[in-house]
Design an enzyme around this catalytic site. Structure first.
Site, PDB file in Angstrom:
ATOM      1  N   ASP A   5       0.848  -1.419   0.128  1.00  0.00           N
ATOM      2  CA  ASP A   5       0.095  -0.079   0.005  1.00  0.00           C
ATOM      3  C   ASP A   5       0.886   1.254  -0.125  1.00  0.00           C
ATOM      4  OD1 ASP A   5      -2.295  -1.576   0.332  1.00  0.00           O
ATOM      5  OD2 ASP A   5      -1.959  -2.030   2.625  1.00  0.00           O
TER       6      ASP A   5
ATOM      7  N   LYS B 255       2.217   2.236  -5.176  1.00  0.00           N
ATOM      8  CA  LYS B 255       3.208   1.307  -6.285  1.00  0.00           C
ATOM      9  C   LYS B 255       2.192   1.729  -7.713  1.00  0.00           C
ATOM     10  CE  LYS B 255       3.244  -2.462  -4.259  1.00  0.00           C
ATOM     11  NZ  LYS B 255       2.782  -2.552  -3.086  1.00  0.00           N
TER      12      LYS B 255
ATOM     13  N   LYS C 201       0.638   4.297  -8.594  1.00  0.00           N
ATOM     14  CA  LYS C 201       0.869   5.469  -9.245  1.00  0.00           C
ATOM     15  C   LYS C 201       2.001   5.684  -9.793  1.00  0.00           C
ATOM     16  CE  LYS C 201       1.877  10.354  -8.123  1.00  0.00           C
ATOM     17  NZ  LYS C 201       1.572  11.534  -7.363  1.00  0.00           N
TER      18      LYS C 201
ATOM     19  N   GLY D 254      -4.287  -4.458  -4.487  1.00  0.00           N
ATOM     20  CA  GLY D 254      -5.027  -3.348  -4.777  1.00  0.00           C
ATOM     21  C   GLY D 254      -4.312  -2.044  -5.360  1.00  0.00           C
ATOM     22  N   HIS D 255      -4.103  -1.674  -6.715  1.00  0.00           N
ATOM     23  CA  HIS D 255      -3.241  -0.846  -7.067  1.00  0.00           C
ATOM     24  C   HIS D 255      -3.980   0.523  -7.776  1.00  0.00           C
ATOM     25  CE1 HIS D 255       0.424  -3.660  -7.783  1.00  0.00           C
ATOM     26  NE2 HIS D 255       0.227  -3.674  -6.370  1.00  0.00           N
TER      27      HIS D 255
ATOM     28  N   GLN E 163       2.108  -6.208  -3.047  1.00  0.00           N
ATOM     29  CA  GLN E 163       2.454  -6.265  -1.448  1.00  0.00           C
ATOM     30  C   GLN E 163       3.866  -5.414  -1.283  1.00  0.00           C
ATOM     31  OE1 GLN E 163       1.688  -9.515  -2.892  1.00  0.00           O
ATOM     32  NE2 GLN E 163      -0.479  -8.783  -2.809  1.00  0.00           N
TER      33      GLN E 163
HETATM   34  P1  IMP Z   1      -3.030 -12.987   1.915  1.00  0.00           P
HETATM   35  O1  IMP Z   1      -1.940 -12.252   0.883  1.00  0.00           O
HETATM   36  O2  IMP Z   1      -4.372 -12.642   1.475  1.00  0.00           O
HETATM   37  O3  IMP Z   1      -2.630 -14.361   2.366  1.00  0.00           O
HETATM   38  O4  IMP Z   1      -2.785 -12.135   3.224  1.00  0.00           O
HETATM   39  C1  IMP Z   1      -1.505 -12.246   4.075  1.00  0.00           C
HETATM   40  C2  IMP Z   1      -1.208 -10.806   4.824  1.00  0.00           C
HETATM   41  O5  IMP Z   1      -0.719  -9.974   3.672  1.00  0.00           O
HETATM   42  C3  IMP Z   1      -2.252  -9.967   5.321  1.00  0.00           C
HETATM   43  O6  IMP Z   1      -1.791  -9.351   6.315  1.00  0.00           O
HETATM   44  C4  IMP Z   1      -2.723  -9.239   4.270  1.00  0.00           C
HETATM   45  O7  IMP Z   1      -3.403  -8.205   4.918  1.00  0.00           O
HETATM   46  C5  IMP Z   1      -1.768  -8.700   3.417  1.00  0.00           C
HETATM   47  N1  IMP Z   1      -1.733  -8.358   2.267  1.00  0.00           N
HETATM   48  C6  IMP Z   1      -2.000  -9.179   1.127  1.00  0.00           C
HETATM   49  N2  IMP Z   1      -2.094  -8.399   0.083  1.00  0.00           N
HETATM   50  C7  IMP Z   1      -1.671  -7.208   0.305  1.00  0.00           C
HETATM   51  C8  IMP Z   1      -1.686  -6.073  -0.289  1.00  0.00           C
HETATM   52  O8  IMP Z   1      -1.821  -5.842  -1.521  1.00  0.00           O
HETATM   53  N3  IMP Z   1      -1.377  -4.824   0.359  1.00  0.00           N
HETATM   54  C9  IMP Z   1      -1.356  -4.709   1.733  1.00  0.00           C
HETATM   55  N4  IMP Z   1      -1.421  -5.727   2.521  1.00  0.00           N
HETATM   56  C10 IMP Z   1      -1.764  -7.007   1.726  1.00  0.00           C
END
Ligand code: IMP
Length: 437
Positions: A22, A25, A27, A49-50, A239
């Site tokens: 978050d 990225k 932008k 989520g971009h 991520q």
């Molecule tokens: P999972 O990827 O759904 O298995 O989640 C594992 C951890 O990664 C959790 O703490 C989620 O909130 C975090 N997470 C997964 N994808 C994102 C992202 O795109 N942004 C921020 N946190 C993420």
């Protein structure tokens, strides 16, 4: 502006989130994609989520949130690749493509969107397993996005996964589904999970496969060829480094290699020289559970959340907010091989009397460290350096010299403490709200 960064760069550039995702990225990728021939997602799935904010001058103006489709899709000339390291929910992908097209952005499978035939598939069963896993973990829950990411990657490792290329090979698909159903139904029933209906899944996935067929290719071969031809490739990290399965805050991580390392295994490109840009906010956020040394719990944290609109773009969950952590950023910078930082959301810090930087951790035994530990992170106490805040609105500033002195000093302290230069600073969500040094 940011695009100039890319123009003078090596043909391959990787953009990664430095902390827990978050960082903005979307932008940065959007900017850099102006000069890229290919934009490639190499890991994660629709847990990401971009967010892109397209300028008013375009017919497609406004905000768009992409989860699986690479961010270069909004650029007419860019080929977008979902690499083999990504886990794909084919039904979600069909819906997301339709959403992008409804926004007036062309998506043509086989032309500007390619999907690796080696990418693994997320099944509905993986989502059920994800929810069940969180439930049985109770207090140790990870706070996943519930998208089935972990179970899909687990099946990949256990060598029972289904790949995108299987969706267009009916015999493979049926055989693989039968194998998966045999394994999972043996324990799904006893724990109260809905079993896999092979015929229903076969029908659903074959249909999605037909819709996606034109885009399912040997993406690694396409990329290797592109690279040999000197085409410019932009790797879009998802991520962040501290959510990386191996280098992150395990077990509170995602199940993919979210740091730079994943860009090789997740695409099939060899590890030759690549430039890495680390994206980091001017403060820290985290979604889900897990240690977060500089987290703010009171009124200041709430103020930061509101000012930065810190709510997850995939799940809508409020993000946990905290002060900038130079210990964590230095670690992730080293792990990712970041050559420079893009510092985002500096404008959000307007009006805070004091800005705090964590510069060391006090360990449970009372000693100080500047290293990021693999254990007991939840028990460290951050040691802060305090700097005076700024009151001015930064959104119209375009030159570093024009920033208020306190904002400049804050950026310089970050650079000094992390050893990384913030060559680009973002001061608002729009494409042009950028300071380039
Ligand atoms: P999972 O990827 O759904 O298995 O989640 C594992 C951890 O990664 C959790 O703490 C989620 O909130 C975090 N997470 C997964 N994808 C994102 C992202 O795109 N942004 C921020 N946190 C993420």
């Amino acid at each position: 502006m940011l695009a100039a960064l890319f123009r003078c760069a090596m043909p391959t550039t990787c953009v990664v989130g430095i902390l827990w995702g978050d960082e903005g990225k979307g932008k940065v990728i959007d900017y850099l994609a102006a000069d890229a021939d290919f934009v490639v997602r190499f890991g994660g799935g629709h847990n990401a989520g971009h967010t892109l904010v397209l300028p008013d001058s375009l017919p497609t103006a406004g905000k768009i949130v992409l989860h699986l489709v690479p961010s270069g899709i909004v650029r007419e000339h860019t080929v977008n690749i979902i690499g083999n390291g990504v886990v794909v929910d084919p039904l979600h992908l069909c819906r997301e493509i339709a959403m992008v097209q409804e926004r007036g952005i062309p998506v043509e499978l086989g032309r500007n969107l390619l999907i690796s035939e080696r990418a693994h598939v997320i099944l509905a069963a993986h989502r059920r397993q994800d929810a069940w896993g969180e439930q049985v973990r109770s207090s140790g829950r990870i706070g996943t996005t519930g998208r089935g990411i972990g179970p899909a990657y687990s099946d990949r490792c256990a060598r029972v996964g289904l790949r995108m290329g299987d969706l267009i090979r009916p015999d493979n698909l049926r055989r693989a589904l039968q194998g998966i159903a045999e394994q999972k139904n043996a324990w799904f029933g006893p724990v109260g999970l809905e079993s896999i209906d092979v015929e229903q899944q076969f029908a659903e996935l074959s249909e999605a496969g037909e819709r996606l067929r034109a885009g399912i290719v040997d993406a690694g071969a396409v990329l290797r060829r592109a690279r040999n031809d000197g085409r410019r490739i932009l790797m879009e990290g998802a991520q962040g480094c501290l959510l990386d399965l191996e280098q992150g805050t395990y077990p509170f991580v995602t199940s993919s290699h979210a740091s730079t390392g994943g860009s090789f295994s997740g695409t099939g490109l060899p590890p030759h020289a690549m430039r890495t840009i680390g994206i980091v906010k001017a403060y820290a956020t985290r979604v889900g559970e897990g240690p977060f040394p500089t987290e703010l719990h009171g009124e200041v944290g709430e103020r930061l959340r509101k000012a930065g609109n810190e709510y997850g773009s995939t799940t809508g969950r409020p993000r946990r907010c905290g002060w900038f952590d130079t210990v964590a950023v230095r670690y992730s910078g080293a792990v990712s091989g970041a050559d420079e930082l893009v510092l985002t959301n500096l404008d959000v810090l307007q009006g805070f009397d004091t800005l705090r930087l964590a510069v060391a951790y006090r360990l449970p035994d009372g000693s100080l460290t500047e290293q990021f530990p693999a254990f007991d992170l939840e028990r460290v106490e951050p040691v802060f350096e305090d700097l005076p805040g700024f009151t001015e609105n930064l959104r119209e500033v375009r030159r570093f010299e024009d920033l208020p002195a306190n904002a400049r000093a804050y950026v310089q302290a970050i650079e000094q403490r992390t050893g990384l230069q913030a060559r680009t600073i973002s001061v608002g969500p729009g494409r042009d709200q950028v300071i380039k040094r």
